[in-house]
Design a protein around this motif. Sequence first.
Motif, PDB file in Angstrom:
ATOM      1  N   ARG A  18       0.812  -1.219   0.000  1.00 30.96           N
ATOM      2  CA  ARG A  18       0.000   0.000   0.000  1.00 30.96           C
ATOM      3  C   ARG A  18       0.849   1.274   0.000  1.00 30.96           C
ATOM      4  N   PRO A  19       1.790   1.470   0.935  1.00 31.67           N
ATOM      5  CA  PRO A  19       2.536   2.731   0.916  1.00 31.67           C
ATOM      6  C   PRO A  19       3.378   2.923  -0.334  1.00 31.67           C
ATOM      7  N   VAL A  20       3.958   1.845  -0.857  1.00 28.33           N
ATOM      8  CA  VAL A  20       4.784   1.971  -2.062  1.00 28.33           C
ATOM      9  C   VAL A  20       3.921   2.343  -3.267  1.00 28.33           C
ATOM     10  N   LEU A  21       2.747   1.721  -3.381  1.00 25.63           N
ATOM     11  CA  LEU A  21       1.866   2.028  -4.501  1.00 25.63           C
ATOM     12  C   LEU A  21       1.344   3.459  -4.416  1.00 25.63           C
ATOM     13  N   LEU A  22       0.940   3.877  -3.227  1.00 22.30           N
ATOM     14  CA  LEU A  22       0.444   5.253  -3.058  1.00 22.30           C
ATOM     15  C   LEU A  22       1.544   6.272  -3.367  1.00 22.30           C
ATOM     16  N   ALA A  23       2.733   6.038  -2.835  1.00 19.44           N
ATOM     17  CA  ALA A  23       3.836   6.976  -3.084  1.00 19.44           C
ATOM     18  C   ALA A  23       4.181   7.020  -4.565  1.00 19.44           C
ATOM     19  N   SER A  24       4.161   5.878  -5.228  1.00 23.20           N
ATOM     20  CA  SER A  24       4.489   5.833  -6.651  1.00 23.20           C
ATOM     21  C   SER A  24       3.507   6.650  -7.480  1.00 23.20           C
ATOM     22  N   PHE A  25       2.228   6.545  -7.151  1.00 21.72           N
ATOM     23  CA  PHE A  25       1.228   7.290  -7.915  1.00 21.72           C
ATOM     24  C   PHE A  25       1.298   8.791  -7.630  1.00 21.72           C
ATOM     25  N   VAL A  26       1.637   9.164  -6.418  1.00 25.36           N
ATOM     26  CA  VAL A  26       1.821  10.589  -6.120  1.00 25.36           C
ATOM     27  C   VAL A  26       2.982  11.155  -6.932  1.00 25.36           C
ATOM     28  N   VAL A  27       4.094  10.427  -6.977  1.00 26.92           N
ATOM     29  CA  VAL A  27       5.242  10.849  -7.782  1.00 26.92           C
ATOM     30  C   VAL A  27       4.847  10.949  -9.254  1.00 26.92           C
ATOM     31  N   PHE A  28       4.076   9.985  -9.728  1.00 25.40           N
ATOM     32  CA  PHE A  28       3.614  10.003 -11.116  1.00 25.40           C
ATOM     33  C   PHE A  28       2.805  11.259 -11.421  1.00 25.40           C
ATOM     34  N   LEU A  29       1.895  11.622 -10.538  1.00 27.65           N
ATOM     35  CA  LEU A  29       1.059  12.802 -10.761  1.00 27.65           C
ATOM     36  C   LEU A  29       1.899  14.077 -10.803  1.00 27.65           C
ATOM     37  N   LEU A  30       2.865  14.189  -9.893  1.00 34.09           N
ATOM     38  CA  LEU A  30       3.737  15.361  -9.891  1.00 34.09           C
ATOM     39  C   LEU A  30       4.568  15.422 -11.173  1.00 34.09           C
ATOM     40  N   ALA A  31       5.067  14.280 -11.618  1.00 30.25           N
ATOM     41  CA  ALA A  31       5.852  14.238 -12.857  1.00 30.25           C
ATOM     42  C   ALA A  31       4.995  14.586 -14.068  1.00 30.25           C
ATOM     43  N   THR A  32       3.733  14.177 -14.047  1.00 29.97           N
ATOM     44  CA  THR A  32       2.831  14.490 -15.157  1.00 29.97           C
ATOM     45  C   THR A  32       2.595  15.991 -15.250  1.00 29.97           C
ATOM     46  N   VAL A  33       2.402  16.638 -14.111  1.00 33.70           N
ATOM     47  CA  VAL A  33       2.282  18.098 -14.104  1.00 33.70           C
ATOM     48  C   VAL A  33       3.567  18.721 -14.654  1.00 33.70           C
TER      49      VAL A  33
END
Length: 418
Positions: free
Chosen positions: A85-100
């Motif tokens: 759970r924490p790794v998946l959540l952190a990965s998606f947060v990083v993805f969203l920031l990178a997309t911006v």
Amino acid sequence: MTTQSPSLDAPVWLDRFTPPVLLTLVLATGLAALNMNIILPSLPRIAEYYGEDYALVQLAVSGYLATTAVLQLVIGPLSDRYGRRPVLLASFVVFLLATVGCILAPSFEIFLLCRLIQTSVSSGIALSRAILRDMVPPDRAASMLGYVTMGMAVAPMVGPMIGGVLDQWFGWQAVFGLTLAFGCLVLAMVWADLGETNTSRSADFAAQFRALPELARSRRFWGYSASAAFASGAFFAFLGGGPFVATVMLDMSSSELGLYFGLIAVGYMGGNFVSARVTERVGMNRMMVAGAVTATIGVVLIFVFMSMPVLHPLSFFGPMVLIGFGNGLTLPSANAGTVSVRPHLAGSASGIGGAMMIGGGAALSALAGALLGPGTGPWPLLVIMLVSEVCCILAALDVIRTARRRGEDPYGFPVSKR
């Protein structure tokens, strides 16, 4: 060692203290698969926007695949240590920031950096396999992976079409706007529905890497991983060389090419559906062999049809339905087997297996593109695909032979150390 933790409750929709429902994992893998190739139609516009050569801008695809392969090696051990759970959540947060960052990047260098950071979303593919293995025994995991990988087949099929429309009407930034919105939805789903499934975390990160030799000594781990890598390798090789054969030899337009590529995804989804329905009754190892043989027959048929004096797009793409169907049978079982050999190292196993699939696939894709030329015909591509599928058969048979040598059911789902 048990096949699954007895402490896991049944999935409850939108309950972040129970394992996730299947839809959450489908969306997580679908986002990762979609993000790989949705920007393909936008590459010329990105090159024009930043004033860069098209060959350099293609790093947004080839560099993405290479970084994804490397990242798979890290995501798995991280999830074994800190939890899915924490790794998946952190990965998606990083993805969203990178997309911006991709949308707002003032230079191509910054754009490319953000694009490579976007590969954090690949955790959706790697950890979905590990999560399913945490939840259920290997045979059931293979069946459920059949449904999950159906989503992985749909996303790459529709991604370039959607990306092309958005690029034409709204500009290339709109493509990243779509993945940003989809990413927010998936992040919300993962946060609300994904309870932690890793109930036997390693003591520390260093200990996790020290345990990797235990995984490396498992012959069946490498057999399952190789089966998955060679099956997907044939498909990646086709992606690298198929467009050249279609346009140069068959004189197909880009719209026709997109339509016929859809046949492959249809075959793959059909194989996934069959895999999901029958793997528990037939056995993972039998499914791998059946899928590899089916795909090999498809390659042989392309050899036959492309040798005829009169060629049609179906001469090339028709048998690809069989190859897609065969891979749809092979990959769910091979991936489930990869993460089942050492259940306490499921994340690491998923990461290494994913790196082999993506890294090997990218290499075969580049090789197919490099060997094809105006005078070669389709034969270099077909030879690569045939060798890859034959190696897939041999790897699957080696898994069965290893089980039989140890006195275990060669078509069952043993979980003892090997």
